[in-house]
Write an enzyme that holds these catalytic residues in place. Sequence first.
Site, short mmCIF file in Angstrom:
data_model
loop_
_atom_site.label_atom_id
_atom_site.label_comp_id
_atom_site.label_asym_id
_atom_site.label_seq_id
_atom_site.Cartn_x
_atom_site.Cartn_y
_atom_site.Cartn_z
N LEU A 111 1.26 -2.83 -0.69
CA LEU A 111 1.88 -2.15 0.44
C LEU A 111 3.19 -2.81 0.83
O LEU A 111 4.17 -2.13 1.16
CB LEU A 111 0.92 -2.12 1.62
CG LEU A 111 1.41 -1.42 2.89
CD1 LEU A 111 1.77 0.03 2.63
CD2 LEU A 111 0.36 -1.52 3.99
N SER A 112 3.23 -4.14 0.76
CA SER A 112 4.46 -4.86 1.08
C SER A 112 5.59 -4.50 0.11
O SER A 112 6.76 -4.53 0.48
CB SER A 112 4.22 -6.37 1.03
OG SER A 112 3.27 -6.76 2.01
N GLU A 157 -5.24 -7.33 -6.67
CA GLU A 157 -4.19 -6.91 -7.59
C GLU A 157 -3.93 -7.95 -8.66
O GLU A 157 -4.23 -9.13 -8.49
CB GLU A 157 -2.88 -6.62 -6.85
CG GLU A 157 -2.09 -7.84 -6.41
CD GLU A 157 -2.54 -8.48 -5.13
OE1 GLU A 157 -2.60 -9.72 -5.10
OE2 GLU A 157 -2.85 -7.75 -4.17
N ALA A 195 -8.85 -1.36 -3.07
CA ALA A 195 -9.11 -2.44 -2.12
C ALA A 195 -7.86 -3.25 -1.84
O ALA A 195 -7.65 -3.73 -0.72
CB ALA A 195 -10.22 -3.36 -2.65
N ASP A 238 -9.20 -13.01 5.44
CA ASP A 238 -9.28 -12.27 4.18
C ASP A 238 -9.29 -13.19 2.97
O ASP A 238 -9.91 -12.87 1.95
CB ASP A 238 -8.09 -11.30 4.08
CG ASP A 238 -8.22 -10.13 5.04
OD1 ASP A 238 -9.32 -9.96 5.63
OD2 ASP A 238 -7.24 -9.39 5.22
N ASP A 279 12.00 -7.74 -10.23
CA ASP A 279 11.44 -9.03 -9.84
C ASP A 279 10.01 -9.18 -10.30
O ASP A 279 9.49 -10.29 -10.41
CB ASP A 279 11.51 -9.21 -8.33
CG ASP A 279 12.91 -9.56 -7.84
OD1 ASP A 279 13.79 -9.84 -8.68
OD2 ASP A 279 13.11 -9.55 -6.61
#
Length: 270
Positions: free
Chosen positions: A174-175, A130, A167, A59, A159
Site C-alpha cells: 500500500l505504501s 510480501e 494479507a 504486527d 527501485d
Amino acid sequence: MNQASPPPASTDFTPVSPEKLAFVASETDDAKRAIEALSNLYGNVAVKDADVIVALGGDGLMLQTLHAHMSSGKPIYGMNRGSVGFLMNEYREDELVERLSKADITTIRPLELTALDENGNVHEALAINEVSLLRQTSQAARLKVSVDDRMRLEELVCDGIIVATPAGSTAYNLSAHGPILPISAQLLALTPISAFRPRRWRGALLPNRAQVEIEILEAKKRPVSASADHTEIRRVTHVTVRESATVQGLIMFDSDHGWDERILTEMFRY
C-alpha cells in the site's frame, strides 16, 4: 509452471476448547505487563499444549508468531500492545475465553520465495505479507519479469518490486501505491517501487496460482536484495515467487471486527 490453486481463505474453523492458552509477548513494557496479568488470570501453558496462542505486541510480533507456528494447526489471536496493530485485536483482560470461542479464524497461505544469489547458492523463505526486491546501491535495478514462464516485462527499471498477498496488501504494498485486496481474494499484487521505465506501469493483479520469476539484469553492477517478510537475501540474480499450496497459518479476529471489515475500512480510507 502453474500450480494447483489452493482453496480460498476461510473463516469456518473455531477451536474446540480455547481454554488452554499460551501467551507470547514482545519486549515492550506494555507487553510484559500484559503477559503477567493475563497469565495470572488464565494460566500460561507451553505452546505445544495450547489450544490457542495469544500474541501480545504489534504486527511485527504477530508475523513472527505466525512464522514460528506455520502449519501447526494452532490458531493465533493477537492483542495490541504495540504501535500499529492492524493484525491485532483490542487489548482487554476480561472475558478472553469467551472472546476466543466466538472469534473468526482465517486461513492464510504464505508466499514461497526461491532466490539464487551471485555465488550460486539457493535460498528459500516464506512470506506472509510480501516478497520485495530492492536495489542495494544508488543505481536503479534492472529487472526482467515473467509470469508462468511467459516474459511480461523485458526491462523494468525501478527501485524494486513487490509481490504481495491479500494479507500484506495493506502493508508495504500500500505504501508503494499498490491495490488493497480482500482477504478472501485469490489474487496477488505485483507492484513496482518507483518505476522509471516503463514510467507509467503501475503493476498487475495476478491469480494466486501464478508463478512470478524475476531475473536481475546487470546484477553485479546493479545489485538487488530479496526479502521475504523479515528474511533478507543479498545480491540475488534470480527469484521465483509463488503462493504455497501446502503451508498455511491460522489467525483469529473478534467476530465483530474481522479481517474483511478491517480491509474494507482501509479501502475507503485512501
